[in-house]
Design a protein around this motif. Structure first.
Motif: not given
Length: 485
Positions: A88-98, A102-114
């Motif tokens: 997710a971090k690698a793709l966010i750095k490449l934003y925006p790709l036509e 595109n992956v916009i963001t990510f976060f951890e909640e409920n003890q997993t990753v979204y």
């Protein structure tokens, strides 16, 4: 396996007090995918939740917390979280790709990753190809059409990220005549983990999957994506789905080159495509640039660049305008009288006739012989398809198409949301016309789903049918039959 609704986060719940769950779209063995709504930006999004059902479960008592079923699985789950976050971090750095969702963001909640990705309006390439009467696309137009996707794929590979499962159902055809690669942020490195063999059957059984996804000791690289891209292009320009890897190993004759199939492309282009489809990764073209360069021959450079295909319209129902000459007053009076009679007297009767025909259609499906079932589906008119069944060749792009299921108990058409599979005894039937020459008949019963994939082009005196039985989402039996009268 527990139904997805029992494991997914319910609709209307919010994540991070911002992303609302609008619809449960499905799962792929590693993740649950939701259609969501970003209440801060007022936009639709795709929410992907890391949820490898083989090793985790949902704790419904603690706000949908995800926990490992066994303590021994915690290290594997943590490794998968790290993979998703890294990608997710690698793709966010490449934003925006036509050319990607595109992956916009990510976060951890409920003890997993979204991960939160762009929502793409359109239809997947496999549905688009099924909806076309002639599924063959010109190579030069297709390469132009795919240019944003391949340009984005180059940058993704340069960043050290591999998609790992490029195939038509992972490519969206948009309303604006574009294509976007979807399906990012799954822990692809875990594909070869023996623990997830069953979950990975859909990927491994795909005809767009290279040999390295079968081998524990091999690593995924750009050549893995080249194979999936080449297999997709092969399907688009020839109209033929590539054979499985293991079929090609047994016989080199099962897969013909585009040139051998009579496709109007240069010999060098045909060879370049087959180089991208080399069985082993070390024999295959290693980069997107090298792969695309193989299609550039001198003859092409002298010709003007071909235009992309026309805007994609999956379904457009023509209006029928009937010209009427001006009639005399007598005709107008008669027409008015007939209209009044129709409005006042017929609606109830028409409704009953429609229901009778619906019940009659499905009763024949249940009581007829196998051969009669096939004949009934073959002779179903286009008008009847719209009323009784699901015609995937006329799905309207950009709208939520309601898929019909027949409830044998209530003797009525219901939607998927209205299906009640918690009953002790139930039976639902769906009839899906995928092409003019193909129908898929599915029976949903307790603990078993039976799928009949029927070739409606009767060969001599029989129909060819592939019959598949699934239990808990897994294939338990599959056979190809010749249905005789």
């Amino acid at each position: 396996m527990e139904p997805i609704k029992g494991r997914a986060i319910p609709v209307k719940e919010k994540l991070l007090e911002r992303y609302q769950i609008k619809e449960i779209l499905g799962e792929n063995g590693f993740s649950i995918i939701y259609k969501g709504y970003d209440t801060l930006r007022n936009k639709k999004v795709i929410i992907k939740e890391l949820f490898p059902g083989k090793i985790v479960r949902r704790d419904q008592t603690e706000h949908y917390k995800v926990e490992c079923i066994h303590f021994s699985n915690e290290a594997v789950f943590e490794s998968m979280k790290e993979q998703v976050i890294r990608e997710a971090k690698a793709l966010i750095k490449l934003y925006p790709l036509e050319g990607i969702a595109n992956v916009i963001t990510f976060f951890e909640e409920n003890q997993t990753v979204y991960t939160i990705s762009e929502y793409i309006e359109g239809a997947t390439l496999d549905i688009f190809l099924e909806g076309k009467k002639n599924s063959k696309l010109p190579l030069n137009s297709l390469l132009y059409f795919f240019e944003p996707l391949t340009d984005s794929l180059k940058k993704i590979h340069e960043a050290g990220y591999i998609h790992g499962k490029i195939r038509p159902d992972q490519i969206m055809v948009t309303k604006k005549n574009g294509v976007k690669l979807i399906g990012f942020c799954d822990p692809v490195e875990s594909v070869k983990n023996p623990m997830f063999v069953e979950e990975m059957l859909p990927i491994r059984n795909s005809r767009y999957t290279p040999v390295e996804l079968f081998m524990e000791e091999s690593s995924l690289k750009a050549a893995t994506d080249i194979y999936g891209l080449a297999a997709t292009i092969y399907h688009c320009i020839t109209g033929v789905v590539p054979p499985h890897f293991y079929d090609r190993v047994q016989s080199t004759e099962v897969m013909k080159t585009p040139k051998e199939l009579g496709i109007p492309i240069e010999k060098e282009q045909s060879e370049a495509l087959m180089a991208g489809l080399a069985s082993h990764d070390f024999e295959r073209i290693q980069s997107v640039e090298e792969f695309l360069a193989g299609f550039l021959v001198e003859k092409q450079e002298e010709e003007p660049k071909q235009k992309a295909p026309k805007p994609i319209i999956l379904y457009k129902e023509p209006f029928v305008f009937i010209r009427r000459k001006k009639g005399v007053k007598v005709r107008l009076i008669l027409a008015a009288a007939m209209l009044v009679a129709f409005i006042c007297l017929l609606p109830t009767g028409m409704k009953e006739v429609k229901e009778y025909r619906l019940h009659s259609f499905y009763e024949k499906l249940q009581t007829s012989s196998d051969f009669e079932k096939c004949m009934l589906l073959r002779e179903t008119s286009e008008k009847e398809r719209k009323v009784y069944a699901n015609d995937y060749t006329v799905l309207e792009e950009g709208k939520e198409n309601i898929i019909k299921y027949y409830d044998c108990n209530r003797k009525a058409i219901v939607t998927k949301e209205e299906m009640d599979t918690n009953q002790k005894f139930y039976c639902y039937i769906s009839v899906d016309f995928r092409k003019k020459t193909r129908a898929v008949l599915t029976y949903y019963e307790p603990e078993l789903v039976t799928i009949w994939d029927i070739d409606l082009l009767k060969t001599e005196a029989y129909f060819r049918v592939t019959k598949t039985a699934l239990k808990d989402g897994q294939v338990v039996d599959r056979e190809t039959l010749e249905i005789l009268p």
